[in-house]
Design a protein around this motif. Structure first.
Motif, PDB file in Angstrom:
ATOM      1  N   GLN A 177       0.848  -1.193   0.000  1.00 41.66           N
ATOM      2  CA  GLN A 177       0.000   0.000   0.000  1.00 41.66           C
ATOM      3  C   GLN A 177       0.883   1.243   0.000  1.00 41.66           C
ATOM      4  O   GLN A 177       1.799   1.345   0.829  1.00 41.66           O
ATOM      5  N   HIS A 179       0.780   5.766  -0.842  1.00 43.81           N
ATOM      6  CA  HIS A 179      -0.156   6.888  -0.800  1.00 43.81           C
ATOM      7  C   HIS A 179       0.223   7.981  -1.791  1.00 43.81           C
ATOM      8  O   HIS A 179       1.330   8.010  -2.299  1.00 43.81           O
ATOM      9  N   SER A 186      -4.783   6.739  -2.854  1.00 48.65           N
ATOM     10  CA  SER A 186      -3.803   5.729  -2.464  1.00 48.65           C
ATOM     11  C   SER A 186      -3.804   4.578  -3.465  1.00 48.65           C
ATOM     12  O   SER A 186      -4.663   4.494  -4.333  1.00 48.65           O
TER      13      SER A 186
ATOM     14  N   VAL B 114     -11.845   0.886   0.422  1.00 51.12           N
ATOM     15  CA  VAL B 114     -11.139  -0.088   1.245  1.00 51.12           C
ATOM     16  C   VAL B 114     -11.692  -0.031   2.662  1.00 51.12           C
ATOM     17  O   VAL B 114     -11.837   1.049   3.231  1.00 51.12           O
ATOM     18  N   VAL B 145     -11.261   2.702   5.354  1.00 50.43           N
ATOM     19  CA  VAL B 145      -9.884   3.214   5.338  1.00 50.43           C
ATOM     20  C   VAL B 145      -9.880   4.528   4.561  1.00 50.43           C
ATOM     21  O   VAL B 145     -10.355   4.585   3.431  1.00 50.43           O
ATOM     22  N   ASP B 146      -9.374   5.565   5.180  1.00 50.39           N
ATOM     23  CA  ASP B 146      -9.337   6.861   4.506  1.00 50.39           C
ATOM     24  C   ASP B 146      -8.226   6.907   3.459  1.00 50.39           C
ATOM     25  O   ASP B 146      -7.258   6.155   3.536  1.00 50.39           O
ATOM     26  N   GLU B 147      -8.370   7.820   2.514  1.00 45.28           N
ATOM     27  CA  GLU B 147      -7.274   8.127   1.603  1.00 45.28           C
ATOM     28  C   GLU B 147      -6.048   8.467   2.439  1.00 45.28           C
ATOM     29  O   GLU B 147      -6.139   9.242   3.395  1.00 45.28           O
ATOM     30  N   GLY B 148      -4.924   7.866   2.089  1.00 43.99           N
ATOM     31  CA  GLY B 148      -3.690   8.223   2.791  1.00 43.99           C
ATOM     32  C   GLY B 148      -3.495   7.495   4.107  1.00 43.99           C
ATOM     33  O   GLY B 148      -2.480   7.681   4.767  1.00 43.99           O
ATOM     34  N   GLU B 149      -4.435   6.646   4.492  1.00 46.49           N
ATOM     35  CA  GLU B 149      -4.323   5.946   5.774  1.00 46.49           C
ATOM     36  C   GLU B 149      -3.825   4.520   5.549  1.00 46.49           C
ATOM     37  O   GLU B 149      -4.258   3.837   4.630  1.00 46.49           O
ATOM     38  N   GLU B 150      -2.911   4.056   6.429  1.00 48.87           N
ATOM     39  CA  GLU B 150      -2.447   2.666   6.342  1.00 48.87           C
ATOM     40  C   GLU B 150      -3.593   1.747   6.761  1.00 48.87           C
ATOM     41  O   GLU B 150      -4.347   2.059   7.688  1.00 48.87           O
ATOM     42  N   ILE B 151      -3.675   0.583   6.131  1.00 46.41           N
ATOM     43  CA  ILE B 151      -4.722  -0.383   6.482  1.00 46.41           C
ATOM     44  C   ILE B 151      -4.636  -0.752   7.957  1.00 46.41           C
ATOM     45  O   ILE B 151      -5.640  -0.756   8.677  1.00 46.41           O
ATOM     46  N   LEU B 262       7.846   5.410  -0.021  1.00 46.18           N
ATOM     47  CA  LEU B 262       7.784   4.517   1.121  1.00 46.18           C
ATOM     48  C   LEU B 262       6.384   3.935   1.198  1.00 46.18           C
ATOM     49  O   LEU B 262       5.402   4.603   0.912  1.00 46.18           O
ATOM     50  N   GLY B 263       6.314   2.687   1.576  1.00 46.69           N
ATOM     51  CA  GLY B 263       5.010   2.072   1.714  1.00 46.69           C
ATOM     52  C   GLY B 263       5.129   0.852   2.598  1.00 46.69           C
ATOM     53  O   GLY B 263       6.216   0.526   3.067  1.00 46.69           O
ATOM     54  N   TYR B 264       4.009   0.183   2.826  1.00 44.00           N
ATOM     55  CA  TYR B 264       4.032  -1.048   3.612  1.00 44.00           C
ATOM     56  C   TYR B 264       3.741  -2.222   2.709  1.00 44.00           C
ATOM     57  O   TYR B 264       2.774  -2.218   1.952  1.00 44.00           O
TER      58      TYR B 264
END
Lengths: 274, 274
Positions: A177, A179, A186, B114, B145-151, B262-264
């Motif tokens: 994921q 952003h 995202s 999401v 899940v908001d835009e820009g928010e990690e799951i 950067l991401g997860y």
């Protein structure tokens, strides 16, 4: 029948102005207005106000207004009547108005773009790679999942489009994921493992310079694989997978809550872990 | 200085009409126009046409036009000049125009909403449940899940909002994709496993009737769990998890391709499988 019985001129005009806009009920106590025929702004506002009287008396909640590009003349009057934007696609703009005093339960707009990357492993432990034009690096086929498209189906489609190879979906190995993929939206990127069912590569996509089967070790030894943490992780996972020491998520077709929709659950079936 | 040196009336007006619209370059050879001050339609069209002359001569590709609700008067003229809708949020509409003759590389709009559902298991093998108002069934906390928010952050937030409990994210156990969640948009629902770090339940969300710790067996024996395939699958996965015979996806913070964001990455770390 005579004209004055069917549609007397003056009353006819009155009647036309005061018709409720063409709409259907949604499943949540609201209505969806779909404008089909052209309308001038003044008639639209009159019809809209008349419609709201009806909708309020019927206890309607959300009013959705779908304006195709051809009805762009109605966007400004709709906003001036209190509508907000909800979402837009190339050919239409969806606006919404929440009637009740209670807090809105209008669903949030879509927030994520979904993409797939496809790893295709054949029996010779080769992977299927396309290359992006001019980049000089061999990369796995990737693409965007369309609205309404299954993730696994998008992976199969992208491989077919980029290389002509037919495949079966096996697993989602991992996903990522990020952003601000475009503006505030995202991005979810699903790494899919596929098994080929045909083997002759026919490069099809204009954006692809070349496509070839490539030894797993050769793709892993590209500088970009070492430099990029995601590529490195994908290769590590693929190595484990080939040693049967990794388990991703495969599909199960299920009925989901709350609305009894059919969908696909992706979960660890672990068959090959045992 | 005198007026005619600074801003001669006629030339001043000419000059004003022929200014390029306020814009910044994007990272893909295009420009983003952000309208800040009000403008009438006629001046806008003149400035837009003048701007396009400049952008064409500069070889610009995509032209993004961000129109806040306050600039709704410019939507119709923009569309008549050839812009299409791209996406919209409650307070603005984004339009786009592709200048080159070559095929557009404008990214597709976001296609998925999401959501997360949170399973919180404490040491007593209880789960944390909220209940939806009036449904009569105890359900896991869920939310968008908001835009820009990690799951994983959304799962932690939803549990906190619904129950007051603080948690740590452990794994995504499974996820589900469904379609036509609203209009043509699709839905991704991630089932997250969390470990509580506080234990006193304080129901906070107005939509929740009650929240309580509940024995795993009791939640599994609810009629809805048997009736609904997704609930049933979640309970089966949780059972396996408690017996340490299931492995979901946990997080790894990475740099992603193509743009070094950067991401997860969510992947099977399998530590507890060994």
């Amino acid at each position: 029948m005579s004209d004055d019985q069917e549609a007397p001129l003056i009353n006819g005009v009155e009647h036309k102005i005061c018709e409720v806009l063409p709409c259907v009920d949604d499943d949540y106590g609201g209505v969806i207005v779909e404008m089909k025929t052209p309308m001038d702004a003044k008639s639209f506002v009159a019809a809209l106000r008349y419609s709201f009287e009806q909708w309020r008396s019927q206890g309607k909640k959300g009013v959705w207004l779908n304006l195709p590009l051809s009805h762009v003349n109605l966007v400004e009057p709709a906003v001036k009547e209190g509508f907000q934007y909800h979402h837009a696609e190339p050919t239409y703009l969806m606006l919404v108005y929440w009637i009740p005093k209670a807090e809105s339960t209008i669903p949030l707009n879509a927030s994520h773009r979904v993409r797939v990357g496809a790893v295709v492993l054949n029996h010779n432990k080769e992977e299927k790679y396309g290359t992006l034009r001019g980049s000089g690096n061999w990369k796995i086929p990737t693409g965007v999942v369309d609205e309404g498209e299954e993730i696994f189906a998008a992976a199969i489609r992208e491989v077919k489009e980029e290389t002509g190879i037919d495949t079966e979906f096996l697993e989602i190995l991992a996903f990522c994921q990020t952003h601000e993929s475009f503006f505030a939206k995202s991005d979810l990127f699903f790494v899919c493992l596929l098994r080929p069912t045909s083997f002759d590569i026919q490069k099809q996509d204009l954006e692809i310079e070349a496509a070839q089967w490539m030894r797993f070790e050769d793709s892993a030894s590209q500088p970009i694989t070492h430099k990029n943490e995601l590529f490195k992780a994908i290769h590590r996972i693929c190595s484990m997978k080939m040693e049967k020491s990794y388990s991703g998520f495969s599909t199960q077709h299920i009925t989901t809550f709350f609305d009894d929709k059919l969908g696909y659950l992706y979960l660890n079936k672990q068959e090959d872990m045992k």
